[in-house]
Design a protein around this motif. Structure first.
Motif, PDB file in Angstrom:
ATOM      1  N   VAL A 139       0.841  -1.197   0.000  1.00 35.48           N
ATOM      2  CA  VAL A 139       0.000   0.000   0.000  1.00 35.48           C
ATOM      3  C   VAL A 139       0.881   1.253   0.000  1.00 35.48           C
ATOM      4  N   GLN A 143       0.938   4.170  -2.824  1.00 39.08           N
ATOM      5  CA  GLN A 143       0.763   5.574  -2.466  1.00 39.08           C
ATOM      6  C   GLN A 143       1.832   6.450  -3.103  1.00 39.08           C
ATOM      7  N   TYR A 146       0.883   6.973  -6.739  1.00 40.87           N
ATOM      8  CA  TYR A 146      -0.152   7.993  -6.881  1.00 40.87           C
ATOM      9  C   TYR A 146       0.376   9.375  -6.507  1.00 40.87           C
ATOM     10  N   VAL A 154      -6.970   9.831  -4.486  1.00 40.15           N
ATOM     11  CA  VAL A 154      -6.882   8.383  -4.301  1.00 40.15           C
ATOM     12  C   VAL A 154      -6.160   8.063  -2.987  1.00 40.15           C
ATOM     13  N   ILE A 155      -5.062   8.783  -2.719  1.00 36.82           N
ATOM     14  CA  ILE A 155      -4.313   8.568  -1.479  1.00 36.82           C
ATOM     15  C   ILE A 155      -5.187   8.890  -0.278  1.00 36.82           C
ATOM     16  N   ASN A 158      -7.765   6.220   0.298  1.00 41.04           N
ATOM     17  CA  ASN A 158      -7.142   4.998   0.819  1.00 41.04           C
ATOM     18  C   ASN A 158      -6.839   5.124   2.304  1.00 41.04           C
ATOM     19  N   ALA A 195      -8.364  -2.051   1.812  1.00 41.58           N
ATOM     20  CA  ALA A 195      -7.642  -0.896   1.289  1.00 41.58           C
ATOM     21  C   ALA A 195      -6.661  -1.317   0.194  1.00 41.58           C
ATOM     22  N   TRP A 198      -8.607  -2.439  -3.078  1.00 42.06           N
ATOM     23  CA  TRP A 198      -9.216  -1.285  -3.745  1.00 42.06           C
ATOM     24  C   TRP A 198      -8.157  -0.453  -4.454  1.00 42.06           C
ATOM     25  N   MET A 199      -7.069  -0.168  -3.766  1.00 43.13           N
ATOM     26  CA  MET A 199      -6.019   0.668  -4.349  1.00 43.13           C
ATOM     27  C   MET A 199      -5.337  -0.034  -5.516  1.00 43.13           C
ATOM     28  N   ASN A 200      -5.119  -1.331  -5.375  1.00 45.09           N
ATOM     29  CA  ASN A 200      -4.483  -2.091  -6.450  1.00 45.09           C
ATOM     30  C   ASN A 200      -5.363  -2.141  -7.692  1.00 45.09           C
ATOM     31  N   LYS A 202      -7.183   0.170  -8.785  1.00 49.50           N
ATOM     32  CA  LYS A 202      -7.117   1.468  -9.449  1.00 49.50           C
ATOM     33  C   LYS A 202      -5.778   1.693 -10.144  1.00 49.50           C
TER      34      LYS A 202
END
Length: 426
Positions: A139, A143, A146, A154-155, A158, A195, A198-200, A202
């Motif tokens: 993560v 970050q 991004y 996005v950060i 997250n 988290a 979801w972030m991955n 995107k």
């Protein structure tokens, strides 16, 4: 307050401040939700259980801080996205390797964990540390990607997911009756997993294959070798300093470290949120800054951070002993006194954290490493050898760390001056 609002409104179009506000806006609410949830979890779980989780969190945080060999931070620096992707792949390989080793060592060192902290349940659940390290480190890597793309929304989202998801997960497990360390652990893991996925999901651009002209992994590893050679030891020392305090206190009593951890979490959560937001944006802007403009930016950041910290930390110092027992219950009687003792340290941390990346951008990592060694050794040595009572020991610790952070500010200012001198020489 009127003057502060006017200042924010007048500066809203400034790119640096605008990006900071993007990260901070809305996340304050999520931190408030997390604190509210902790009011209930503090009554559902005992200080001893929180102590177990604090030791687990301290160990995994130290390992996660170095799992990517600091190549994760390097993703922000290259001009080419392809080079950044190659660095990301290098960092991910390192994270996977370290995570697997962490799980293996958790099994091998089970008896050592029991001997040091005297708790079989902590040793039983430590093998989950490998998964926790992977999630935390990946993560962080995403970050930084991004951050590179200036996708601060996005950060921010997250950070909300991690904070609210973990706190909410712990509350759910507590309410259904899982009030052991397993409840706290699985609650945190649920937040981290959501988290991460979801972030991955995107990060499609990040996962794209590098182009044919992209540098090799060996090349970027050598090009950015200062990160593992100089910045990695600095990160390790810093992580050991913060989490070593928890580990040392835990050797005396898990309930005591539970009290300490609650005070630290409640006070550090909003501070960490603000620091993380400012540091992310500040680092990105510093990466593009030209000689001649560094020192003024550092000094204005320090001045505004000092003004920001004065009133809230003054109130914390006055009210925390009463406030903690009122909000969290009588079993947390020591947490308020601990919070007061930590106030000077945390106040200066709010000031220094945003400018900590100055040493990376100005290639002064060796300065920061030297400082970090002193900053880590001082509190750990004091905790081990202090002849004072626990609260008195923490009070001295708080003021000692504040003084050291003032020295760090002077060092950052000097690093900025050296960087700006290049403009004069040119």
């Amino acid at each position: 307050m009127g003057r502060i609002r006017s200042w924010i409104k007048s500066k809203a179009d400034h790119p640096v401040l605008k990006n900071i506000l993007i990260l901070v806006t809305g996340t304050t609410v999520s931190q408030a939700v997390a604190v509210v949830i902790s009011i209930f979890t503090a009554r559902l779980f005992s200080p001893d259980v929180f102590g177990q989780m604090a030791i687990y969190g301290a160990i995994t945080s130290v390992i996660a801080a170095i799992a990517a060999l600091r190549y994760d931070m390097t993703v922000v620096l290259p001009e080419s996205d392809d080079e950044a992707r190659v660095i990301g792949r290098l960092a991910t390989r390192s994270v996977i390797t370290v995570s697997i080793l962490t799980t293996v060592l958790a099994f091998v060192l089970k008896d050592v964990i029991i001997d040091v902290w005297g708790d079989e349940e902590l040793a039983r659940w430590m093998p989950f540390a490998g998964l926790t390290v992977f999630l935390l480190a990946q993560v962080t890597l995403l970050q930084y990607w991004y951050n590179r793309k200036r996708s601060y929304k996005v950060i921010a989202r997250n950070r909300v997911q991690q904070t609210v998801g973990s706190s909410g997960g712990q509350l759910v497990f507590g309410l259904v009756g899982v009030r052991s360390m397993l409840g706290l652990l699985f609650g945190v893991m649920a937040g981290h997993l959501f988290a991460f996925f979801w972030m991955n999901s995107k990060a499609k651009e990040f996962r794209e294959a590098p182009g044919p002209d992209a540098p090799t992994m060996r090349y970027v590893a050598a090009k950015h070798k200062k990160m593992p050679l100089l910045n990695l030891p600095n990160a390790l020392v810093d992580a050991v300093r913060t989490n070593g305090i928890v580990m040392i206190i835990g050797t005396f009593a898990l309930g005591l470290v539970g009290q300490f951890n609650l005070a630290w979490r409640v006070l550090e959560a909003p501070i960490g949120l603000i620091n993380g937001a400012v540091q992310q944006v500040f680092f990105r802007e510093l990466a593009d800054i030209k000689p001649g403009h560094m020192r003024p930016l550092i000094r204005i950041t320090i001045r505004k951070a000092l003004l920001l910290s004065a009133i809230p930390f003054g109130l914390i110092y006055l009210l925390s002993p009463w406030l903690f027992t009122f909000i969290f219950g009588e079993q947390w009687d020591l947490a308020g006194d601990i919070a007061r003792a930590l106030t000077p340290w945390l106040a200066l941390q709010l000031v220094t954290s945003p400018i900590s990346t100055v040493f990376v951008v100005t290639s002064k990592q060796h300065w920061m490493l030297a400082f970090a060694l002193v900053f880590a050794a001082a509190p750990l040595t004091w905790l081990v050898f202090s002849p004072l009572a626990f609260i008195d020991t923490l009070t001295v610790l708080g003021f000692m760390m504040a003084v050291l952070l003032v020295i760090n500010l002077v060092m950052a200012d000097r690093a900025g001056a050296d960087f700006d001198s290049k403009a004069i020489e040119a």
